[in-house]
Design a protein around this motif. Sequence first.
Motif, PDB file in Angstrom:
ATOM      1  N   SER A  13       0.810  -1.223   0.000  1.00 45.48           N
ATOM      2  CA  SER A  13       0.000   0.000   0.000  1.00 45.48           C
ATOM      3  C   SER A  13       0.841   1.270   0.000  1.00 45.48           C
ATOM      4  O   SER A  13       0.406   2.308   0.481  1.00 45.48           O
ATOM      5  CB  SER A  13      -0.911   0.014   1.235  1.00 45.48           C
ATOM      6  N   LEU A  18      -0.865   2.400  -4.283  1.00 45.27           N
ATOM      7  CA  LEU A  18      -2.002   3.321  -4.248  1.00 45.27           C
ATOM      8  C   LEU A  18      -2.209   4.015  -5.591  1.00 45.27           C
ATOM      9  O   LEU A  18      -3.344   4.234  -6.017  1.00 45.27           O
ATOM     10  CB  LEU A  18      -1.796   4.366  -3.147  1.00 45.27           C
ATOM     11  N   THR A  34      -2.328  -4.934   2.823  1.00 49.78           N
ATOM     12  CA  THR A  34      -1.145  -4.358   3.434  1.00 49.78           C
ATOM     13  C   THR A  34      -0.890  -5.053   4.768  1.00 49.78           C
ATOM     14  O   THR A  34      -1.827  -5.438   5.470  1.00 49.78           O
ATOM     15  CB  THR A  34      -1.298  -2.836   3.617  1.00 49.78           C
ATOM     16  N   LEU A  38      -2.402   1.209   6.486  1.00 51.76           N
ATOM     17  CA  LEU A  38      -2.043   1.728   5.167  1.00 51.76           C
ATOM     18  C   LEU A  38      -0.839   2.661   5.194  1.00 51.76           C
ATOM     19  O   LEU A  38      -0.081   2.734   4.234  1.00 51.76           O
ATOM     20  CB  LEU A  38      -3.240   2.464   4.552  1.00 51.76           C
ATOM     21  N   GLN A 136       0.972  10.109   0.968  1.00 51.76           N
ATOM     22  CA  GLN A 136       0.242   8.912   1.374  1.00 51.76           C
ATOM     23  C   GLN A 136      -1.102   9.244   2.025  1.00 51.76           C
ATOM     24  O   GLN A 136      -2.117   8.592   1.747  1.00 51.76           O
ATOM     25  CB  GLN A 136       1.101   8.080   2.326  1.00 51.76           C
ATOM     26  N   ILE A 140      -4.433   7.804   0.509  1.00 54.02           N
ATOM     27  CA  ILE A 140      -5.156   6.864   1.378  1.00 54.02           C
ATOM     28  C   ILE A 140      -6.599   7.317   1.583  1.00 54.02           C
ATOM     29  O   ILE A 140      -7.537   6.504   1.546  1.00 54.02           O
ATOM     30  CB  ILE A 140      -4.431   6.727   2.738  1.00 54.02           C
ATOM     31  N   HIS A 144      -9.743   4.950   0.506  1.00 53.51           N
ATOM     32  CA  HIS A 144     -10.793   4.540   1.446  1.00 53.51           C
ATOM     33  C   HIS A 144     -12.184   4.947   0.947  1.00 53.51           C
ATOM     34  O   HIS A 144     -13.169   4.247   1.207  1.00 53.51           O
ATOM     35  CB  HIS A 144     -10.544   5.165   2.819  1.00 53.51           C
ATOM     36  N   VAL A 151      -9.905  -2.408   0.876  1.00 52.58           N
ATOM     37  CA  VAL A 151      -8.644  -2.340   1.626  1.00 52.58           C
ATOM     38  C   VAL A 151      -8.656  -3.392   2.722  1.00 52.58           C
ATOM     39  O   VAL A 151      -9.589  -3.449   3.538  1.00 52.58           O
ATOM     40  CB  VAL A 151      -8.437  -0.936   2.236  1.00 52.58           C
ATOM     41  N   GLU A 153      -6.331  -4.360   5.661  1.00 49.52           N
ATOM     42  CA  GLU A 153      -5.167  -4.087   6.494  1.00 49.52           C
ATOM     43  C   GLU A 153      -4.836  -5.316   7.348  1.00 49.52           C
ATOM     44  O   GLU A 153      -5.676  -6.186   7.560  1.00 49.52           O
ATOM     45  CB  GLU A 153      -5.422  -2.872   7.388  1.00 49.52           C
TER      46      GLU A 153
END
Length: 534
Positions: A13, A18, A34, A38, A136, A140, A144, A151, A153
């Motif tokens: 990620s 991304l 990830t 993230l 990032q 991110i 989302h 996603v 995690e």
Amino acid sequence: MPQLTFDTLIIGSGLAGLTLALNLAQNRKVGLITKRALLDGASGWAQGGIAATLSEEDSPEAHIHDTLVAGAGLCNEEVTRYVVENGPQAVQWLIEQGVPFTRDGGNGTGYHLTREGGHSVRRVIHAADATGKAVQLTLIERAHAHPNITVLEYHVAIDLITSAKLAGRIEPPCKKGNRCLGAYVLDSREGRVRTIAANNTVLATGGAGKVYLYTTNPDTATGDGIAMGWRAGCRIANMEFIQFHPTCLYHPHAKSFLISEAVRGEGGLLKLPDGTRFMPAHDERAELAPRDIVARAIDFEMKKRGLDCVYLDISHKPANFLKEHFPTIYQRCLEFGIDITKEPIPVVPAAHYTCGGVVTDWNGKTDLDNLYAIGETAHTGLHGANRLASNSLLECLVFGQAAARDIMQQTPEPLTALPQWDESRVTNADEEIVISHNWDELRRFMWSYVGIVRTTKRLQRAQHRINLLREEINEYYANFHVTNDLLELRNLVDTAGLIVQSAMLRHESRGLHYSKDYPDLLPEARDTVLKRGQ
């Protein structure tokens, strides 16, 4: 657990992953996994910025030249031109996403550009001294919010699923040659393994800095994508070229804190404890020499004089300038009792960037059908024997977009039902201490034997220890339930083996690889390419 399916599965990620996800999500179903949260990858730690030809005083030819010089004859010139010429639009894409780059009306671009080691002009666009974090956080938030991006995690990839591994076990059988079908992934919070099927799988897991005792990388940088690609049959290139960043903060409690290249770019001077400068004696470019030269010079001075560290001094600059341009570094150093406006910063070299990786083409395609690799995991030919500062995030952007364009040209096919992960013959581990001991041993001998300066004897010692560790780890992997620590250790050992094998094959000193036994440069620059079974 039920099988998950995506048009594209992205493992990692960081900025590369991304960028790809957001460029695909308009009409593709994307799964983004990830290992932790993230923001925990290396991209978020990048301080300096992104190199691109944005100002009138710069040119693509100048950026290409600087990249080729730093790469010590091993850069692919056509790939370098492709990346440099696509750099400005890639940066513009980030601006359109809302990345808050530092403003400055003095150069015609509207943004402040800094200069780093190896660059002939100011061309690094940045967000103060925390560019990676700013980029990032922006991407991110968009990931989302996108309905086509799932996603996951705290999901750790175990291994790629290939048609060759499943020959005779899937219906209908694959009509093509060996190709990637997805991956087995450990949900580390639940301790259960998911099977994920995808038309395309992308390795975007970053580098392998944690193979060394001292590194600027986060704990997630364990060479996962490189090791998985190798086990799946991909070629690996130039793993001997590990970039050691010259200036990592030296303090017992400052774990992995990098002092940005931009500090030297803005006038920081490297000094011995008595205040004497030493870089002019090593290179005419002094503090602005490429990273490999500066790191070796520091290593030389420390060993020659028995020093624990050297010092980076920028206290001669106005305090307000330092607080404005390096707020993160200023505050972090202050937490350890170091006021950079009044005193020098103690620094040491540390493993920073993996220049080699999984061999790809210009679209990020690997040797295995339906498998891509982008970012630090990949070997594209851009970095050669030494990466030019701030070309890494640029590579993530350009190849993330290139892979997206290539994937978008394909028509998704019906996905195969894949076998579930088989845990019927394993048990819970009896002693976890084995993993931590092996991890510590690996990182220590890699630092001692396969560091900034190498010898054939040191490399042979490292190779012998790697072979012993691999046997022990493979036995552990075969008999016990997988865990995050075990998977990372397995990948680290495989990656360490690739580094040592590559280093032993290079009988010269070039760029980041310096051997006392082969101190000269060979007349022809060649990549070190490893292939399983050779």
